[in-house]
Design a protein around this motif. Structure first.
Motif, PDB file in Angstrom:
ATOM      1  N   LEU A  11       0.834  -1.209   0.000  1.00 49.53           N
ATOM      2  CA  LEU A  11       0.000   0.000   0.000  1.00 49.53           C
ATOM      3  C   LEU A  11       0.866   1.255   0.000  1.00 49.53           C
ATOM      4  O   LEU A  11       0.602   2.212  -0.727  1.00 49.53           O
ATOM      5  CB  LEU A  11      -0.931  -0.009   1.218  1.00 49.53           C
ATOM      6  N   LYS A  12       1.916   1.245   0.810  1.00 47.83           N
ATOM      7  CA  LYS A  12       2.835   2.390   0.861  1.00 47.83           C
ATOM      8  C   LYS A  12       3.506   2.625  -0.487  1.00 47.83           C
ATOM      9  O   LYS A  12       3.757   3.761  -0.890  1.00 47.83           O
ATOM     10  CB  LYS A  12       3.909   2.158   1.925  1.00 47.83           C
ATOM     11  N   THR A  40      -5.093   6.049   5.164  1.00 43.54           N
ATOM     12  CA  THR A  40      -3.974   6.397   4.279  1.00 43.54           C
ATOM     13  C   THR A  40      -4.286   6.483   2.785  1.00 43.54           C
ATOM     14  O   THR A  40      -3.577   7.169   2.053  1.00 43.54           O
ATOM     15  CB  THR A  40      -2.826   5.376   4.457  1.00 43.54           C
ATOM     16  N   ILE A  41      -5.313   5.793   2.306  1.00 41.85           N
ATOM     17  CA  ILE A  41      -5.562   5.783   0.859  1.00 41.85           C
ATOM     18  C   ILE A  41      -5.976   7.155   0.351  1.00 41.85           C
ATOM     19  O   ILE A  41      -5.515   7.625  -0.696  1.00 41.85           O
ATOM     20  CB  ILE A  41      -6.645   4.739   0.493  1.00 41.85           C
ATOM     21  N   LEU A  42      -6.840   7.820   1.104  1.00 41.62           N
ATOM     22  CA  LEU A  42      -7.351   9.132   0.698  1.00 41.62           C
ATOM     23  C   LEU A  42      -6.838  10.227   1.618  1.00 41.62           C
ATOM     24  O   LEU A  42      -6.547   9.986   2.797  1.00 41.62           O
ATOM     25  CB  LEU A  42      -8.889   9.132   0.732  1.00 41.62           C
ATOM     26  N   THR A  43      -6.750  11.430   1.078  1.00 42.95           N
ATOM     27  CA  THR A  43      -6.426  12.584   1.921  1.00 42.95           C
ATOM     28  C   THR A  43      -7.684  12.969   2.706  1.00 42.95           C
ATOM     29  O   THR A  43      -8.798  12.531   2.381  1.00 42.95           O
ATOM     30  CB  THR A  43      -5.983  13.781   1.069  1.00 42.95           C
ATOM     31  N   ARG A  77      -9.361   7.687  -6.430  1.00 43.45           N
ATOM     32  CA  ARG A  77     -10.056   6.488  -5.948  1.00 43.45           C
ATOM     33  C   ARG A  77     -11.120   6.850  -4.929  1.00 43.45           C
ATOM     34  O   ARG A  77     -11.106   7.926  -4.338  1.00 43.45           O
ATOM     35  CB  ARG A  77      -9.067   5.523  -5.262  1.00 43.45           C
ATOM     36  N   GLN A  78     -12.028   5.898  -4.709  1.00 43.35           N
ATOM     37  CA  GLN A  78     -12.905   5.951  -3.549  1.00 43.35           C
ATOM     38  C   GLN A  78     -12.655   4.706  -2.711  1.00 43.35           C
ATOM     39  O   GLN A  78     -12.157   3.686  -3.209  1.00 43.35           O
ATOM     40  CB  GLN A  78     -14.377   6.020  -3.973  1.00 43.35           C
ATOM     41  N   VAL A  79     -12.963   4.795  -1.429  1.00 40.48           N
ATOM     42  CA  VAL A  79     -12.793   3.672  -0.504  1.00 40.48           C
ATOM     43  C   VAL A  79     -14.154   3.312   0.084  1.00 40.48           C
ATOM     44  O   VAL A  79     -14.865   4.181   0.594  1.00 40.48           O
ATOM     45  CB  VAL A  79     -11.809   4.037   0.636  1.00 40.48           C
ATOM     46  N   VAL A  80     -14.496   2.037  -0.013  1.00 42.54           N
ATOM     47  CA  VAL A  80     -15.736   1.527   0.574  1.00 42.54           C
ATOM     48  C   VAL A  80     -15.348   0.456   1.593  1.00 42.54           C
ATOM     49  O   VAL A  80     -14.739  -0.548   1.233  1.00 42.54           O
ATOM     50  CB  VAL A  80     -16.678   0.932  -0.488  1.00 42.54           C
TER      51      VAL A  80
END
Length: 334
Positions: A11-12, A40-43, A77-80
């Motif tokens: 991921l990093k 961490t994926i999104l700001t 991206r979006q995170v679900v």
């Protein structure tokens, strides 16, 4: 833990998969990985429109898929995240079509605790092909001590063997609870500190002198006065020292001694992993081995079985803990 580190390192490095199916009996790593992805994926600016948290009991697979097929807004991206996803276990196979062709701009996370998918099913193969399938297995009690050492080293702390043993004794293999207790200590203690038995007693509330660990030592060394003092403390504090747990742990101690008697190679380095104990404590087991011949150990184990039955209220007319503890020690020391 190595698999967890690999997932985080990927991921990093920007290697982000469209599906993360985190499942298994141990919730600690499922929670930690879910939390890491959420953070961490999104700001922070992107999360408002592009991060969706759903709970399994309040949704359906169809709703999860519908949310996952949306396109992100002003973000890559979006995170679900589906928390408590095990609540969807009866209909989880409906995810198959989506797993075959997942939305690449969505990071879909399933926190599927206390259960696992049937690995023979097509869904499992599809998730493994297009995403990450992670199984968090329950840790054995004899592995927890090493895990505590490694966790604390990563946080900049050390821990004394006795303090480590106290945590394992009182908290077992509940990694989440152990981690939470250690986090409390980190707030109080400076980085680089070596956590002691006193630190555990003063800040977490486990007595360093009156606990099953010390009772085992007193029994192993045939220190009858100390053993009866600890038993008296247990009888006066039954809620913190349930009789059933005490008998179970003493029983386990003597089973290990019996196993030790049966080993031809009594080299401590060889014996410790077989017994599932830290090499640091082998001197205590060596002393118990000398104090209790095999025939006596077998007799004690038989007596402890009877006391265990009585502690559960079978055929003993609900004897008080004090009497059962006394009976246990008499059977051991006689």
């Amino acid at each position: 833990m190595d698999e967890v580190i690999k997932i985080i390192n990927d991921l990093k490095a920007g290697t982000i998969k469209p599906i993360y199916f985190l499942m298994g009996e141990e919730p600690y790593y499922i929670d930690k990985l879910t939390e890491y992805i959420e953070n961490t994926i999104l700001t922070e600016e992107e999360k408002g429109f592009n991060q969706t948290i759903i709970y399994g009991r309040d949704t359906t697979i169809e709703d999860v898929i519908s949310n996952s097929k949306r396109y992100p807004m002003m973000a890559e991206r979006q995170v679900v995240v589906v928390r408590e996803a095990q609540e969807l276990s009866r209909t989880i196979d409906k995810l198959e079509a989506y797993a075959e062709n997942p939305q690449l701009t969505t990071v879909l996370v399933f926190a599927y605790k206390y259960k696992t998918l049937d690995k023979r099913k097509k869904l499992v193969k599809l998730i493994a092909k297009h995403g990450v399938l992670f199984e968090s297995k329950k840790m054995y009690d004899n592995q927890v001590g090493a895990w505590i050492n490694k966790l604390l080293q990563g946080r900049g702390y050390l821990i004394e063997p006795k303090a480590n043993a106290m945590l394992v004794e009182f908290l077992g293999n509940d990694l989440s609870r152990i981690s939470n207790e250690l986090e409390k200590l980190q707030i109080i203690l400076p980085k680089g500190h070596t956590i002691s038995a006193n630190d555990i007693e003063y800040n977490i509330g486990f007595s360093k002198d009156f606990n099953v660990f010390e009772l085992q030592n007193a029994i192993g060394s045939k220190n009858q006065l100390k053993a009866y003092q600890i038993a008296q403390y247990f009888a006066e504090n039954p809620k913190d020292n349930p009789m059933v747990v005490t008998v179970s742990l003493v029983f386990s101690f003597f089973v290990k001694i019996l196993k030790y008697h049966g080993l031809k190679d009594k080299n401590p380095k060889t014996v410790a992993p077989i017994l599932g104990v830290s090499p640091f404590f082998m001197k205590d087991y060596d002393l118990a081995l000398r104090n209790y011949p095999m025939k006596k150990v077998s007799s004690i184990i038989a007596s402890l079985r009877d006391i265990d039955v009585k502690s559960k209220g079978v055929g003993a007319n609900a004897l008080p803990s004090h009497d059962l503890l006394k009976e246990m020690l008499v059977s051991i020391f006689s």
